[in-house]
Design an enzyme around this catalytic site. Structure first.
Site, PDB file in Angstrom:
ATOM      1  CE  LYS A  32      36.901  30.355  48.755  1.00 44.90           C
ATOM      2  NZ  LYS A  32      36.293  30.134  47.428  1.00 44.90           N
TER       3      LYS A  32
ATOM      4  CD  GLU B 279      33.088  32.163  47.228  1.00 51.92           C
ATOM      5  OE1 GLU B 279      33.935  31.416  46.728  1.00 51.92           O
ATOM      6  OE2 GLU B 279      32.506  33.085  46.610  1.00 51.92           O
TER       7      GLU B 279
ATOM      8  CG  ASP C 229      34.807  37.099  42.765  1.00 49.74           C
ATOM      9  OD1 ASP C 229      36.026  36.929  42.680  1.00 49.74           O
ATOM     10  OD2 ASP C 229      33.971  36.194  42.604  1.00 49.74           O
TER      11      ASP C 229
ATOM     12  CD  GLU D 163      43.300  35.487  44.301  1.00 47.39           C
ATOM     13  OE1 GLU D 163      43.210  35.749  45.518  1.00 47.39           O
ATOM     14  OE2 GLU D 163      42.739  34.498  43.780  1.00 47.39           O
TER      15      GLU D 163
ATOM     16  CD  GLU E 155      34.306  33.520  38.460  1.00 48.17           C
ATOM     17  OE1 GLU E 155      35.471  33.602  38.921  1.00 48.17           O
ATOM     18  OE2 GLU E 155      33.310  33.324  39.169  1.00 48.17           O
TER      19      GLU E 155
HETATM   20  C1  GCV Z   1      37.940  29.349  43.698  1.00 41.76           C
HETATM   21  C2  GCV Z   1      34.670  33.421  43.063  1.00 41.76           C
HETATM   22  C3  GCV Z   1      34.554  32.310  42.068  1.00 41.76           C
HETATM   23  C4  GCV Z   1      34.863  30.962  42.718  1.00 41.76           C
HETATM   24  C5  GCV Z   1      36.267  31.035  43.311  1.00 41.76           C
HETATM   25  C6  GCV Z   1      36.257  32.172  44.336  1.00 41.76           C
HETATM   26  C7  GCV Z   1      37.603  32.348  44.995  1.00 41.76           C
HETATM   27  O1  GCV Z   1      33.659  33.337  44.010  1.00 41.76           O
HETATM   28  O2  GCV Z   1      33.279  32.312  41.503  1.00 41.76           O
HETATM   29  O3  GCV Z   1      34.763  29.975  41.745  1.00 41.76           O
HETATM   30  O4  GCV Z   1      36.630  29.827  43.919  1.00 41.76           O
HETATM   31  O5  GCV Z   1      35.929  33.368  43.691  1.00 41.76           O
HETATM   32  O6  GCV Z   1      38.364  33.154  44.508  1.00 41.76           O
HETATM   33  O7  GCV Z   1      37.876  31.675  45.969  1.00 41.76           O
END
Ligand code: GCV
Length: 712
Positions: free
Chosen positions: A296, A300, A374, A396, A402
């Site tokens: 990644k 973020e 997301d 994915e 979540e």
């Molecule tokens: C692993 C979203 C989730 C994050 C996650 C991100 C990702 O933003 O809230 O917790 O981080 O996706 O898939 O990288």
């Protein structure tokens, strides 16, 4: 009453805790067991390799459990009802049968009723041990689901090459977006204590065809690449290997700086390249079948090649080059967006990656989330599917819920996966489904993949609830074959996990199949998205604007005001529609042609807009929220009638969780209606009950210590 009494008599002697998942192998009903015993009189199977050994053990465990005794092991077919298991290379007996196994590939198998030495037998055959193991699990499933086994002629092989679970597990034992306890990886005790649970985890994955595991969070800690941790990783790889599972690691792009003491992680820097090459050598020495890296980058807050003015292709290719000589791959995530970019977040992944089509090495898979934002309860398919014909794209999906009610809400994700996979990208005309992009058939890609962000944790039942196990199960089955029906998979799961009693199976499968739409309705109907509480994503917060970044705020997505609601992504708005193939773009661009389930994803619509029903948008919005709650009430009612069919432990937990779901569905409905009504200024349509509390009350709720909201 009679049914109830019979069901209770058949309840297992020990308390059920969900640990056995769908591999319970409990004794079958006497009549059924008698029939199957006549097809399991001998077991002829080698044990020269670790995979052959675990296949034999699984068959003995499964047949022994279901039939009361495992068939004796023998070397030759001497009676009717033998089960002959192996590969032409490992078994002279199978070689003599001269079965056509060409189409089975490396991981496929056939299961056939056949005459061997003049005796009726069942053969389970693959070209390789791992195919045979998959075949053995399939054979056991036939018995678990009460399928006839006297005239078998089955063959199957995976349509997708890389079928992985991505764990978002941190080295401190927490799990990002995990709702099933702590991480199952007990790093502190590894490598010396490879807990038996790891073997059960591997068995379970192999039973659904999962062949890879990314052990650590995509928000990666570079410590995982230190010698201390690599030894632990190697210990897990040793446990997984007999089950055909390779380990992968999430690699932090800045690891050469953090671990190597370099001043840069620039992919063009020769020292950086050397650092990764040396690291790869070190890894492969410990783990000869290491799968590769998941990355990644530049999203973020994660480091990446963009920090050095390089492209994602430059970064991915540098890692791909160090892994290629050893057969490793890079899974490079397209979940990339930046708050520095003022454009619609839904467009950013496409804008970043589409121009790079054809620039990636052959051992790079771009890992694309199913939708452009997301993992929302409903999103359109990502416009990247079909838009990068010269690049291998993998899917994915999120298994951990979540955005869909965490551990407690009963939401079966099969219909969501199926909806996405069967969507038509129209990339090469009609029939260019997402499934065909993913299985490589649309553009002739050999490297293909599906990843599921795991919902597995240290809870005794692995997934936080028994019904969440179905989401792990369906992910594996659909990764194997992306065109499978989620309903049939649900039916297999219910039979294997609970009971074959049709009076239970039918209503439970119906309930599961409707559960995702119910969640869409009570959370984010008609194309709304990202309306969850800030950061932790628990509960409704459509009013929320507290997040530091605009595109983390629910108000950014609903854009509700006194005129209307919804995100204008048409040509008059952000023009995200233009990222789709022309016929789809034209459809989504036209408010009248856009499917109503995605209306507010693509359009900002007046409150009094006339829907297809003839009612106003405001009416339909309230009706959908209400529907969602009604559906959950109906699910509770269904479950109430099923008391007695299964063990009290799992029954009661599901009942309690459904009660939580109903309470929270009501909360979602009421809070959202209260907020949107404050903007629409319309009365509630007749017949709909008002929210139980004031908007002020809902806005005042705040939550700390919500599970799964960890930092890395
Ligand atoms: C692993 C979203 C989730 C994050 C996650 C991100 C990702 O933003 O809230 O917790 O981080 O996706 O898939 O990288």
């Amino acid at each position: 009453m009679l049914i109830l009494a019979t069901a209770l008599c058949m309840a297992p002697a020990h308390a059920e805790d969900g640990y056995e998942l769908w591999l319970r192998y409990h004794p079958l009903a006497a009549e059924q067991a008698t029939i199957y015993r006549s097809h399991a009189t001998q077991l002829i199977i080698g044990s020269a390799t670790p995979t052959q050994t675990v296949t034999r053990e699984e068959l003995q465990r499964g047949l022994g459990g279901m039939l009361g005794r495992a068939p004796p092991l023998s070397d030759a077919v001497t009676s009717d009802g033998a089960i002959v298991v192996g590969t032409p290379a490992s078994s002279p007996l199978i070689a003599r049968l001269r079965l056509d196994t060409k189409s089975l590939g490396n991981e496929g198998y056939l299961i056939r009723s056949i005459v061997v030495n003049g005796r009726a037998a069942t053969v389970i055959v693959g070209n390789n041990d791992i195919g045979v193991l998959y075949g053995a699990f399939h054979f056991l499933r036939l018995l678990q689901t009460n399928h006839p086994v006297d005239h078998l002629d089955l063959h199957d092989s995976p349509r997708v090459k890389v079928r992985v679970l991505d764990h978002w597990d941190n080295l401190d034992g927490s799990v990002e977006r995990g709702y099933a306890g702590a991480s199952i990886w007990d790093w502190f005790k590894l490598p010396d204590w490879p807990a038996p649970r790891y073997t059960d985890y591997a068995r379970t994955n192999a039973s659904i065809g999962i062949n890879g595991v990314v052990l650590n969070n995509a928000n990666a800690n570079s410590q995982i690449l230190t010698p201390t941790y690599l030894e632990k990783v190697a210990a897990l790889a040793n446990v997984f290997r007999p089950y055909g599972i390779r380990v992968y690691l999430s690699a932090r792009f800045s690891a050469p700086i953090e671990l190597g003491g370099l001043k840069t992680a620039d992919p063009f820097d020769p020292q950086v390249q050397r650092w990764w090459r040396t690291k790869a050598d070190e890894i492969y020495k410990l783990i000869p079948d290491f799968g590769g890296f998941l990355v990644k980058a530049n999203s973020e807050g994660q480091p990446g090649p963009r920090d050095y003015g390089r492209t994602h292709a430059d970064g991915a290719n540098m890692l791909a080059d160090v892994l290629a000589p050893r057969g490793g791959i890079v899974m490079w995530r397209t979940f990339v967006y930046s708050q520095a970019n003022p454009d619609d977040r839904a467009k950013q992944a496409y804008d970043e990656f589409k121009p790079l089509d054809g620039h990636f090495r052959a051992n790079v898979l771009l890992q694309v989330k199913n939708g452009p934002i997301d993992f929302q309860p409903r999103e359109p398919f990502s416009p990247l599917f079909g838009a990068m014909p010269k690049t291998s794209l993998m899917m994915e999906f999120q298994i951990t819920k979540e955005y869909l009610g965490f551990a407690t809400h009963l939401v079966y994700l099969g219909p969501l996966y199926e909806e996405v996979l069967s969507a038509d990208t129209m990339a090469h005309g009609k029939g260019s489904t997402v499934a065909k992009v993913i299985d490589g058939s649309l553009d002739n890609h050999a490297l293909t993949g599906v990843a599921g962000d795991a919902n597995v944790g240290s809870d005794q039942n692995w997934c936080g609830s028994d019904f969440n196990q179905a989401n792990w199960y369906v992910l594996g089955r659909m990764a194997w074959n992306p065109t499978q029906s989620s309903r049939l998979i649900a039916e297999d799961w219910v039979r294997m996990t609970f009971t074959n009693d049709q009076a239970f199976v039918k209503p439970v499968v119906d309930m599961m199949m409707g559960s995702r739409e119910a969640a869409v309705d009570y959370m984010t109907p008609l194309g709304l998205h990202h309306q969850m509480g800030p950061g932790h994503h628990y509960g409704p917060a459509p009013w929320d604007a507290s997040e530091s970044e605009a595109d983390w705020r629910p108000v950014y997505y609903n854009r509700a005001d006194s005129d209307g609601i919804g995100f204008d992504r048409s040509s008059t708005g952000s023009d995200a529609v233009a990222q789709y193939a022309p016929p789809i773009a034209a459809q989504f661009n036209d408010v009248k042609q856009t499917p109503e389930e995605l209306l507010l994803w693509f359009h900002h619509v007046p409150w009094d807009y006339r829907m297809r029903s003839g009612q106003t948008l405001w009416y339909e919005l309230v009706a959908h929220y209400t529907h969602g709650v009604d559906d959950v009430q109906q699910m509770r009612e269904t479950w109430r009638h099923l008391n007695g069919y299964i063990d009290p432990e799992r029954y009661q937990q599901a009942a309690a969780f459904l009660a939580i779901q109903e309470k929270e569905a009501q909360w979602w409905r009421d809070a959202c209606i209260a907020y949107f009504q404050s903007l629409s200024q319309r009365p509630l349509p007749p017949g709909f009950s008002p929210p139980q509390h004031s908007l002020k009350y809902y806005e005042s709720l705040s939550f700390r210590y919500v599970p799964g909201f960890s930092s890395w």
